[in-house]
Design a protein around this motif. Sequence first.
Motif, mmCIF file in Angstrom:
data_model
loop_
_atom_site.group_PDB
_atom_site.id
_atom_site.type_symbol
_atom_site.label_atom_id
_atom_site.label_comp_id
_atom_site.label_asym_id
_atom_site.label_seq_id
_atom_site.Cartn_x
_atom_site.Cartn_y
_atom_site.Cartn_z
ATOM 1 N N ALA A 73 0.826 -1.210 0.000
ATOM 2 C CA ALA A 73 0.000 0.000 0.000
ATOM 3 C C ALA A 73 0.859 1.257 0.000
ATOM 4 N N LEU A 74 2.104 1.160 0.448
ATOM 5 C CA LEU A 74 3.001 2.311 0.431
ATOM 6 C C LEU A 74 3.654 2.500 -0.931
ATOM 7 N N ALA A 75 3.695 1.459 -1.722
ATOM 8 C CA ALA A 75 4.401 1.487 -3.003
ATOM 9 C C ALA A 75 3.442 1.815 -4.141
ATOM 10 N N THR A 76 2.758 2.945 -4.031
ATOM 11 C CA THR A 76 1.822 3.377 -5.065
ATOM 12 C C THR A 76 1.937 4.886 -5.262
ATOM 13 N N PRO A 77 1.615 5.372 -6.452
ATOM 14 C CA PRO A 77 1.586 6.826 -6.661
ATOM 15 C C PRO A 77 0.575 7.508 -5.745
ATOM 16 N N GLN A 78 -0.535 6.816 -5.473
ATOM 17 C CA GLN A 78 -1.574 7.395 -4.619
ATOM 18 C C GLN A 78 -1.084 7.581 -3.189
ATOM 19 N N ALA A 79 -0.313 6.619 -2.688
ATOM 20 C CA ALA A 79 0.231 6.743 -1.338
ATOM 21 C C ALA A 79 1.208 7.910 -1.260
ATOM 22 N N PHE A 80 2.012 8.076 -2.294
ATOM 23 C CA PHE A 80 2.986 9.167 -2.296
ATOM 24 C C PHE A 80 2.279 10.522 -2.351
ATOM 25 N N GLU A 81 1.235 10.598 -3.121
ATOM 26 C CA GLU A 81 0.490 11.853 -3.209
ATOM 27 C C GLU A 81 -0.182 12.179 -1.883
ATOM 28 N N ALA A 82 -0.700 11.152 -1.209
ATOM 29 C CA ALA A 82 -1.427 11.369 0.046
ATOM 30 C C ALA A 82 -0.492 11.655 1.212
ATOM 31 N N ASN A 83 0.652 10.953 1.259
ATOM 32 C CA ASN A 83 1.551 11.119 2.399
ATOM 33 C C ASN A 83 2.993 10.881 1.936
ATOM 34 N N PRO A 84 3.576 11.856 1.232
ATOM 35 C CA PRO A 84 4.940 11.652 0.722
ATOM 36 C C PRO A 84 5.969 11.475 1.832
ATOM 37 N N GLY A 85 5.734 12.089 3.001
ATOM 38 C CA GLY A 85 6.672 11.934 4.103
ATOM 39 C C GLY A 85 6.757 10.497 4.577
ATOM 40 N N LEU A 86 5.611 9.842 4.722
ATOM 41 C CA LEU A 86 5.584 8.442 5.158
ATOM 42 C C LEU A 86 6.240 7.543 4.119
ATOM 43 N N VAL A 87 5.901 7.744 2.855
ATOM 44 C CA VAL A 87 6.470 6.909 1.793
ATOM 45 C C VAL A 87 7.984 7.096 1.721
ATOM 46 N N TRP A 88 8.435 8.346 1.853
ATOM 47 C CA TRP A 88 9.877 8.583 1.791
ATOM 48 C C TRP A 88 10.596 7.941 2.984
ATOM 49 N N GLN A 89 9.957 7.924 4.156
ATOM 50 C CA GLN A 89 10.589 7.259 5.302
ATOM 51 C C GLN A 89 10.746 5.763 5.036
ATOM 52 N N VAL B 177 9.570 1.410 -9.788
ATOM 53 C CA VAL B 177 8.259 1.219 -10.402
ATOM 54 C C VAL B 177 7.279 0.827 -9.307
ATOM 55 N N TRP B 178 6.268 1.653 -9.112
ATOM 56 C CA TRP B 178 5.251 1.370 -8.106
ATOM 57 C C TRP B 178 4.109 0.565 -8.707
ATOM 58 N N PHE B 179 3.327 -0.046 -7.835
ATOM 59 C CA PHE B 179 2.151 -0.786 -8.287
ATOM 60 C C PHE B 179 1.237 0.159 -9.065
ATOM 61 N N GLY B 180 0.777 -0.316 -10.207
ATOM 62 C CA GLY B 180 -0.084 0.501 -11.055
ATOM 63 C C GLY B 180 0.669 1.296 -12.099
ATOM 64 N N GLU B 181 2.010 1.275 -12.046
ATOM 65 C CA GLU B 181 2.820 1.992 -13.023
ATOM 66 C C GLU B 181 3.390 1.024 -14.059
ATOM 67 N N ALA B 182 3.617 1.539 -15.259
ATOM 68 C CA ALA B 182 4.218 0.736 -16.319
ATOM 69 C C ALA B 182 5.714 0.596 -16.076
ATOM 70 N N LEU B 183 6.265 -0.514 -16.536
ATOM 71 C CA LEU B 183 7.709 -0.675 -16.487
ATOM 72 C C LEU B 183 8.353 0.363 -17.405
ATOM 73 N N PRO B 184 9.571 0.791 -17.113
ATOM 74 C CA PRO B 184 10.196 1.871 -17.886
ATOM 75 C C PRO B 184 10.299 1.530 -19.367
ATOM 76 N N SER B 185 9.747 2.397 -20.202
ATOM 77 C CA SER B 185 9.669 2.105 -21.640
ATOM 78 C C SER B 185 11.050 1.997 -22.272
ATOM 79 N N SER B 186 12.002 2.823 -21.835
ATOM 80 C CA SER B 186 13.335 2.762 -22.431
ATOM 81 C C SER B 186 13.998 1.419 -22.156
#
Length: 312
Positions: free
Chosen positions: A55-71, A208-217
């Motif tokens: 649940a921490l490894a998502t773009p939504q988690a980072f948007e909601a609580n970037p401090g927690l995700v960064w910790q 790469v977080w859950f819900g994100e595409a693998l890097p295209s390059s």
Amino acid sequence: MVSSIVPQTDLESFQAHLNQSTRILALLGAGLSASSGLPTFRGVGGMWRTHDATALATPQAFEANPGLVWQFYSYRRHMALKAKPNPAHYALAELARKKTDFITLSQNVDGLSPRAHHPPSQLKLLHGSLFDVKCSDFFCRYIARNIYTDPIVPALAIPTDESDPTTTSALARELDISDENVDLPEVDYSHLPQCPQCERGILRPGVVWFGEALPSSVMNDVDAYIEKNEKIDLIMVIGTSAKVYPAAGYVDTARSKGARVAIINMDPNDVPAAGLHKGDWFFQGDAAKIVPELLKSVIGDVNIEDMGDAAE
């Protein structure tokens, strides 16, 4: 000696095939890092056992609580830096220098392969790296690689116990004793890593977080390698079951192009989705011990002290 736990006939047949192979793939998973003492993503312990890592490894988690995700990611960065590349990392890096048409596809984000000086052009990080950062602003394309500074900003430092400077705080101690009752401090948005380019967004881990595409390059590079020639000689599957796509697909594709498959894993049940075929090898045991022995006929003996650690 590794040869005592690897059947000699299998070792000799593998090395005979390796010696004459040109186009080689390696697929790496968490089992390789476990040989360096690094816990898996879901095995991160201590206070993080009270959080759902997925649940921490998502773009939504980072948007909601970037401090927690960064910790969380600062903790993982710290743990990865405490670990060292093991002999298998160095052996694969040396094989890349000996066999220029060999590429490694890594599902690991721990930075251990780059720290073992694996040639960057022959190392494809499917899930990114804990030590890359990129801007979270939609319109900014800033990215920085191999940032081994720990902590990445002072606010993410592990604090010391001011009442007793000879000991570390509970937050620091939990790195070693896995205390799950640690209260996480709040980290102000302004104290998180800031983008030096746009000066609007904050930096985020380059994984790469859950819900994100693998890097295209990266994916384009891998596809180009696979499509370049009709034949692939060998694929080594190290520390991963390769049952989840795209990893499983690479095993199937390599096999369809004539590759023989060599699996190195602690768990005898961790085999690719398509199972073992006639002519495959399965080497059970610690990858850090087995891989250098398997590759010895090409790379010789690798002295880790001479190779060094890129993070130091």
